[in-house]
Write a protein that holds these residues in place. Structure first.
Motif, mmCIF file in Angstrom:
data_model
loop_
_atom_site.group_PDB
_atom_site.id
_atom_site.type_symbol
_atom_site.label_atom_id
_atom_site.label_comp_id
_atom_site.label_asym_id
_atom_site.label_seq_id
_atom_site.Cartn_x
_atom_site.Cartn_y
_atom_site.Cartn_z
ATOM 1 N N GLY A 30 0.781 -1.225 0.000
ATOM 2 C CA GLY A 30 0.000 0.000 0.000
ATOM 3 C C GLY A 30 0.812 1.274 0.000
ATOM 4 N N ILE A 31 2.157 1.158 -0.037
ATOM 5 C CA ILE A 31 3.021 2.329 -0.106
ATOM 6 C C ILE A 31 3.931 2.195 -1.322
ATOM 7 C CG2 ILE A 31 4.856 3.656 1.011
ATOM 8 C CD1 ILE A 31 3.728 2.861 3.702
ATOM 9 N N GLU A 32 4.022 3.254 -2.114
ATOM 10 C CA GLU A 32 4.862 3.255 -3.307
ATOM 11 C C GLU A 32 5.725 4.513 -3.327
ATOM 12 O OE1 GLU A 32 4.442 3.455 -8.207
ATOM 13 O OE2 GLU A 32 2.673 3.561 -6.924
ATOM 14 N N VAL A 33 7.031 4.345 -3.498
ATOM 15 C CA VAL A 33 7.929 5.490 -3.654
ATOM 16 C C VAL A 33 7.918 5.878 -5.131
ATOM 17 C CG1 VAL A 33 10.296 6.343 -3.464
ATOM 18 C CG2 VAL A 33 9.370 4.801 -1.709
ATOM 19 N N VAL A 34 7.390 7.061 -5.416
ATOM 20 C CA VAL A 34 7.204 7.484 -6.811
ATOM 21 C C VAL A 34 8.329 8.369 -7.324
ATOM 22 C CG1 VAL A 34 4.699 7.287 -6.705
ATOM 23 C CG2 VAL A 34 5.786 9.471 -6.115
ATOM 24 N N GLY A 35 9.219 8.806 -6.434
ATOM 25 C CA GLY A 35 10.312 9.642 -6.893
ATOM 26 C C GLY A 35 11.262 10.001 -5.771
ATOM 27 N N GLU A 36 12.412 10.567 -6.170
ATOM 28 C CA GLU A 36 13.420 11.002 -5.220
ATOM 29 C C GLU A 36 13.959 12.360 -5.647
ATOM 30 O OE1 GLU A 36 16.543 8.164 -4.612
ATOM 31 O OE2 GLU A 36 15.173 6.440 -4.542
ATOM 32 N N ALA A 37 14.465 13.104 -4.675
ATOM 33 C CA ALA A 37 15.099 14.399 -4.941
ATOM 34 C C ALA A 37 16.233 14.591 -3.951
ATOM 35 C CB ALA A 37 14.092 15.535 -4.824
ATOM 36 N N ALA A 38 17.327 15.231 -4.417
ATOM 37 C CA ALA A 38 18.511 15.397 -3.583
ATOM 38 C C ALA A 38 18.626 16.793 -2.986
ATOM 39 C CB ALA A 38 19.768 15.062 -4.384
ATOM 40 N N ASP A 39 17.695 17.674 -3.297
ATOM 41 C CA ASP A 39 17.713 19.015 -2.710
ATOM 42 C C ASP A 39 16.310 19.610 -2.761
ATOM 43 O OD1 ASP A 39 17.340 20.669 -5.242
ATOM 44 O OD2 ASP A 39 19.204 19.618 -5.740
ATOM 45 N N GLY A 40 16.142 20.735 -2.068
ATOM 46 C CA GLY A 40 14.823 21.329 -1.948
ATOM 47 C C GLY A 40 14.266 21.873 -3.248
ATOM 48 N N ALA A 41 15.126 22.413 -4.107
ATOM 49 C CA ALA A 41 14.650 22.953 -5.378
ATOM 50 C C ALA A 41 14.050 21.846 -6.236
ATOM 51 C CB ALA A 41 15.792 23.647 -6.121
ATOM 52 N N ARG A 42 14.743 20.728 -6.294
ATOM 53 C CA ARG A 42 14.236 19.587 -7.066
ATOM 54 C C ARG A 42 12.986 19.004 -6.404
ATOM 55 N NH1 ARG A 42 12.206 17.373 -11.118
ATOM 56 N NH2 ARG A 42 12.260 15.090 -11.119
ATOM 57 N N ALA A 43 12.912 19.101 -5.084
ATOM 58 C CA ALA A 43 11.731 18.605 -4.380
ATOM 59 C C ALA A 43 10.478 19.330 -4.843
ATOM 60 C CB ALA A 43 11.905 18.770 -2.872
ATOM 61 N N LEU A 44 10.576 20.652 -5.001
ATOM 62 C CA LEU A 44 9.428 21.426 -5.476
ATOM 63 C C LEU A 44 9.034 20.995 -6.884
ATOM 64 C CD1 LEU A 44 7.345 23.682 -5.283
ATOM 65 C CD2 LEU A 44 9.151 25.306 -5.890
ATOM 66 N N GLU A 45 10.022 20.819 -7.748
ATOM 67 C CA GLU A 45 9.740 20.371 -9.120
ATOM 68 C C GLU A 45 9.069 19.002 -9.107
ATOM 69 O OE1 GLU A 45 13.415 20.337 -11.223
ATOM 70 O OE2 GLU A 45 13.808 22.477 -10.953
ATOM 71 N N ALA A 46 9.623 18.091 -8.305
ATOM 72 C CA ALA A 46 9.073 16.732 -8.258
ATOM 73 C C ALA A 46 7.670 16.721 -7.660
ATOM 74 C CB ALA A 46 10.001 15.826 -7.438
ATOM 75 N N ALA A 47 7.440 17.583 -6.678
ATOM 76 C CA ALA A 47 6.100 17.665 -6.088
ATOM 77 C C ALA A 47 5.093 18.107 -7.132
ATOM 78 C CB ALA A 47 6.101 18.619 -4.902
ATOM 79 N N ARG A 48 5.464 19.052 -7.983
ATOM 80 C CA ARG A 48 4.577 19.514 -9.047
ATOM 81 C C ARG A 48 4.346 18.420 -10.089
ATOM 82 N NH1 ARG A 48 7.375 25.173 -9.304
ATOM 83 N NH2 ARG A 48 5.819 26.538 -8.345
ATOM 84 N N GLU A 49 5.412 17.720 -10.444
ATOM 85 C CA GLU A 49 5.322 16.718 -11.512
ATOM 86 C C GLU A 49 4.605 15.443 -11.063
ATOM 87 O OE1 GLU A 49 9.338 15.978 -12.621
ATOM 88 O OE2 GLU A 49 9.697 18.027 -13.326
ATOM 89 N N LEU A 50 4.931 14.973 -9.865
ATOM 90 C CA LEU A 50 4.499 13.647 -9.423
ATOM 91 C C LEU A 50 3.251 13.656 -8.540
ATOM 92 C CD1 LEU A 50 8.057 12.292 -8.546
ATOM 93 C CD2 LEU A 50 6.731 11.813 -10.621
ATOM 94 N N ARG A 51 2.941 14.808 -7.946
ATOM 95 C CA ARG A 51 1.778 14.929 -7.058
ATOM 96 C C ARG A 51 1.734 13.798 -6.024
ATOM 97 N NH1 ARG A 51 -0.777 20.008 -7.769
ATOM 98 N NH2 ARG A 51 0.059 20.718 -9.752
ATOM 99 N N PRO A 52 2.783 13.668 -5.197
ATOM 100 C CA PRO A 52 2.789 12.610 -4.174
ATOM 101 C C PRO A 52 1.778 12.908 -3.074
ATOM 102 C CG PRO A 52 4.613 14.102 -3.815
ATOM 103 C CD PRO A 52 3.982 14.519 -5.121
ATOM 104 N N ASP A 53 1.418 11.871 -2.344
ATOM 105 C CA ASP A 53 0.556 12.042 -1.172
ATOM 106 C C ASP A 53 1.367 12.487 0.035
ATOM 107 O OD1 ASP A 53 -1.831 10.981 -2.486
ATOM 108 O OD2 ASP A 53 -0.774 9.060 -2.411
#
Length: 229
Positions: A30-53
């Motif tokens: 019931g848990i899936e890792v959909v992406g990773e980021a190595a810094d905060g700037a990339r985290a924002l991009e990934a949050a926009r792209e992947l829409r994680p829970d």
């Protein structure tokens, strides 16, 4: 009908840490890792792209750190639950994380079971509010300062909602509040939602802070414990 899968984004500047978290989280149905980021700037991009829970967010990273990344994600109108993970048990990180809009705060030396529990709690829309963290929040907001006049938003609460807020501030879970007031748990959950809406608060963590800041609850009351439901 099966429960929806919890989509998780891992943010940490250390490859080995991200790999370890991935192994732990993906071992749980019931848990899936959909992406990773190595810094905060990339985290924002990934949050926009992947829409994680849920975003598991490190604090100290080069460039944009985890606290600033949390602020930017909230400012962008994105609504993942953000679980701040750090090796540093420091109050300045704790309160900065809460103020930035984090849903929970967990030390990296917590057990794998605690990490899994924390992800499920914040994914469910609740704040991760452990008793030791609650006590530090209370000490911080009540220490060495005059109590301001109660916020006028308190007048919006019904008598029952005010009662629920007092119990919530003591750290009781929805189930414990229900037993205390002889109510159904679903009714308590509805009361909590209305309290947050009327007071303009994000989650239970901020409701606890609000309650102590405004004299709804006072330090030393019995019953303070873990609350994550």
């Amino acid at each position: 009908m099966s429960e929806p899968v919890i989509r998780v984004l891992l943010v940490d500047d250390q490859d080995l840490v991200r790999a370890g978290f991935r192994v732990i989280l993906e071992s749980e149905p019931g848990i899936e890792v959909v992406g990773e980021a190595a810094d905060g700037a990339r985290a924002l991009e990934a949050a926009r792209e992947l829409r994680p829970d849920v975003i598991c967010m490190d604090v100290q990273m080069p460039g944009v750190d985890g606290l600033e990344a949390t602020r930017r994600i909230r400012s962008a109108g994105l609504e993942p639950s953000i679980l701040v993970l750090t090796t540093f048990d420091r109050d300045d990180y704790l309160f900065a994380a809460l103020e930035a809009g984090a849903s929970g705060f967990l030390l990296k030396n917590a057990s794998p079971e605690k990490l899994l529990e924390a992800v499920r709690v914040v994914a469910g829309g609740e704040a991760l509010l452990a008793s030791d963290v609650t006590r530090r929040v209370i000490e911080r907001v009540t220490a060495s300062r005059e109590r301001p006049a109660p916020d006028t938003r308190l007048d919006e609460l019904t008598e029952r909602e005010a009662e629920v807020l007092r119990l919530l501030a003591r750290g009781l879970s929805n189930g414990e509040i229900a037993r205390e007031l002889y109510l159904g748990e679903a009714t308590v959950k509805t009361h909590v939602s209305k309290i947050l809406l009327k007071l303009g608060l994000r989650d239970r963590v901020h409701a606890v802070v609000f309650a102590y800041e405004n004299g709804v609850a006072v330090p030393g009351e019995s019953g303070l414990g873990a609350s994550s439901s």
